[in-house]
Design an enzyme around this catalytic site. Structure first.
Site, PDB file in Angstrom:
ATOM      1  N   GLN A 117      -7.158  -3.454  -3.838  1.00 35.53           N
ATOM      2  CA  GLN A 117      -7.989  -2.440  -3.178  1.00 35.53           C
ATOM      3  C   GLN A 117      -7.184  -1.198  -2.805  1.00 35.53           C
ATOM      4  OE1 GLN A 117      -7.275  -2.508   0.386  1.00 35.53           O
ATOM      5  NE2 GLN A 117      -8.972  -1.395   1.360  1.00 35.53           N
ATOM      6  N   LYS A 130       5.805  -9.411  -7.191  1.00 29.05           N
ATOM      7  CA  LYS A 130       5.528  -7.984  -7.111  1.00 29.05           C
ATOM      8  C   LYS A 130       6.647  -7.135  -7.699  1.00 29.05           C
ATOM      9  CE  LYS A 130       2.209  -7.620  -3.316  1.00 29.05           C
ATOM     10  NZ  LYS A 130       1.934  -7.026  -1.980  1.00 29.05           N
ATOM     11  N   CYS A 187      -1.878  -4.889   8.633  1.00 26.98           N
ATOM     12  CA  CYS A 187      -2.990  -4.430   7.797  1.00 26.98           C
ATOM     13  C   CYS A 187      -3.775  -5.613   7.236  1.00 26.98           C
ATOM     14  CB  CYS A 187      -2.470  -3.556   6.656  1.00 26.98           C
ATOM     15  SG  CYS A 187      -1.872  -1.950   7.216  1.00 26.98           S
ATOM     16  N   CYS A 204      -7.011 -19.353  11.299  1.00 31.30           N
ATOM     17  CA  CYS A 204      -7.214 -17.926  11.083  1.00 31.30           C
ATOM     18  C   CYS A 204      -7.271 -17.700   9.573  1.00 31.30           C
ATOM     19  CB  CYS A 204      -6.110 -17.100  11.747  1.00 31.30           C
ATOM     20  SG  CYS A 204      -4.463 -17.401  11.081  1.00 31.30           S
ATOM     21  N   GLY A 242       0.806  -1.209   0.000  1.00 31.10           N
ATOM     22  CA  GLY A 242       0.000   0.000   0.000  1.00 31.10           C
ATOM     23  C   GLY A 242       0.839   1.259   0.000  1.00 31.10           C
ATOM     24  N   ASN A 285       5.473  -4.789   9.213  1.00 32.66           N
ATOM     25  CA  ASN A 285       5.724  -5.667  10.352  1.00 32.66           C
ATOM     26  C   ASN A 285       6.932  -5.164  11.130  1.00 32.66           C
ATOM     27  OD1 ASN A 285       8.264  -7.494   9.567  1.00 32.66           O
ATOM     28  ND2 ASN A 285       7.016  -7.174   7.726  1.00 32.66           N
TER      29      ASN A 285
END
Length: 384
Positions: free
Chosen positions: A71, A85, A192, A341, A40, A130
């Site tokens: 997003q 990436k 995040c 999770c 982000g 992190n």
């Protein structure tokens, strides 16, 4: 360093600013900036530094583009999903500005490679999410005498500052450890990916981070040295806190094991126990269901995550990670208990906590979490 006619036309809006001029643009072209993270924050930082004409941009990231990134990570498009990436980012930046040099590092930054990667750059922009990597980037920058332009985001809040800035007299400004001497307890502050972030917030904060990088390179304005800028997107309020070097901050002389420092990996005496956390695959879980086995399934995500996608058909009980100690009595000791999770990280922490504090020996971490279940067992589940 000279400019081509095309470059002069491209950067003309910079060059006509009296305080910036051709000399400011020349400093950008000569600069080498390392951006850690293409998420982000990294997305707007990379886009604006490339557009501004920073001559050499290094990109460090070991992740691949995922649907959930789009997003907020405006560097990528649908066609990039599944690509490394750094490769997708490099293609986008070269298409934006063919007059700059892009260097990619498709690796995870850690203590054994950080100094070698950072040493060739003038400064670093930390866009990670992190604590181990934040301390690692800081310490490497301090050891090498590099400025670290830092930003972070979470839900609706963002912050920006400039660490380890070298003043004209050769002294250095405060760094990350002066502001945050010790990391928070593991699991207390979610990432995040776990806690969420408003999609436009990284664009706002990342743009401010890029602005600070440009100010440091060119020497214009007053960078955020010893100042922490805080922004609240909900109230549209901001404030700037001052901080300074702390004489009690230990001197950074070498890189360490940052996961252990942040409590993610326990000291050597406990490491063996952490490494033996039992796991079960999503296909094994499905087999247990098909066999009618007696087991308990615990979901340690947040309530809003449970509403998006859940394993209620398997009898999953929701106990958010922060509430696990207070609800330990709800977790069986007389049969197999599987904890899950989103991806397996928080559930692994839950297993370790319950084993160390409550004496459980019947717990299994669901490897890959509900994301793996959606990939391998039930593709109708929503991925987020």
């Amino acid at each position: 360093m000279s400019f081509s006619k095309q470059e002069l036309e491209r950067y003309s809006r910079h060059i006509i600013i009296p305080e910036f001029g051709i000399e400011g643009q020349r400093k950008l072209k000569e600069a080498k900036v390392l951006v850690v993270g293409t998420g982000g924050l990294g997305s707007p930082v990379l886009l604006y530094l490339a557009a501004a004409g920073v001559g050499t941009i290094g990109i460090v990231d070991f992740d691949k583009v995922d649907d959930s990134n789009l997003q907020r990570q405006v560097l990528f498009g649908v066609g990039d999903v599944g690509r490394p990436k750094v490769d997708a980012a490099a293609d986008r930046l070269r298409a934006l500005n063919p007059y700059i040099n892009i260097v990619t590092y498709n690796v995870q930054l850690h203590s054994s490679n950080a100094l070698d990667i950072l040493k060739d750059y003038d400064l670093v922009a930390d866009g990670t999410d992190n604590f181990p990597t934040r301390y690692l980037v800081n310490d490497a920058a301090v050891i090498l005498g590099k400025t670290n332009v830092y930003a972070s985001i979470f839900r609706f809040d963002g912050q920006v500052t400039v660490f380890n800035y070298k003043h004209a007299d050769g002294t250095f400004g405060p760094h990350y450890r002066d502001l945050y001497p010790t990391p928070p307890p593991p699991g207390l502050v979610p990432s995040c990916a776990e806690g969420g972030v408003l999609g436009v917030l990284p664009g706002i904060i990342g743009s401010l981070q890029a602005s600070e990088v440009i100010k440091v390179i060119t020497g214009i304005g007053e960078p955020l040295v010893g100042k922490l800028y805080l922004f609240d997107a909900l109230s549209f309020e901001s404030r700037t806190l001052k901080f300074k070097k702390d004489p009690a901050t230990p001197k950074v002389e070498k890189l360490i094991d940052y996961e252990q420092f942040c409590g993610i990996v326990k000291p050597a005496a406990e490491a063996k126990k952490d490494n033996t956390v039992k796991e079960i695959s999503v296909k094994e879980l499905k087999a247990l269901q098909d066999q009618g086995a007696d087991f308990q399934l615990i979901d340690v995500r947040e309530e809003y995550e449970y509403e998006i996608a859940n394993l209620a058909n398997l009898g999953a009980e929701l106990i958010p990670l922060a509430t696990v100690p207070a609800n330990a009595e709800r977790i069986a000791k007389d049969k197999q208990v599987i904890i899950h999770c989103r991806s397996g990280a928080r559930s692994g922490n839950a297993v370790r906590l319950l084993e160390s504090q409550f004496g459980y020996d019947n717990l299994y971490n669901l490897k890959g979490g509900i994301l793996a279940y959606a990939d391998e067992v039930d593709t109708s589940l929503a991925k987020y």
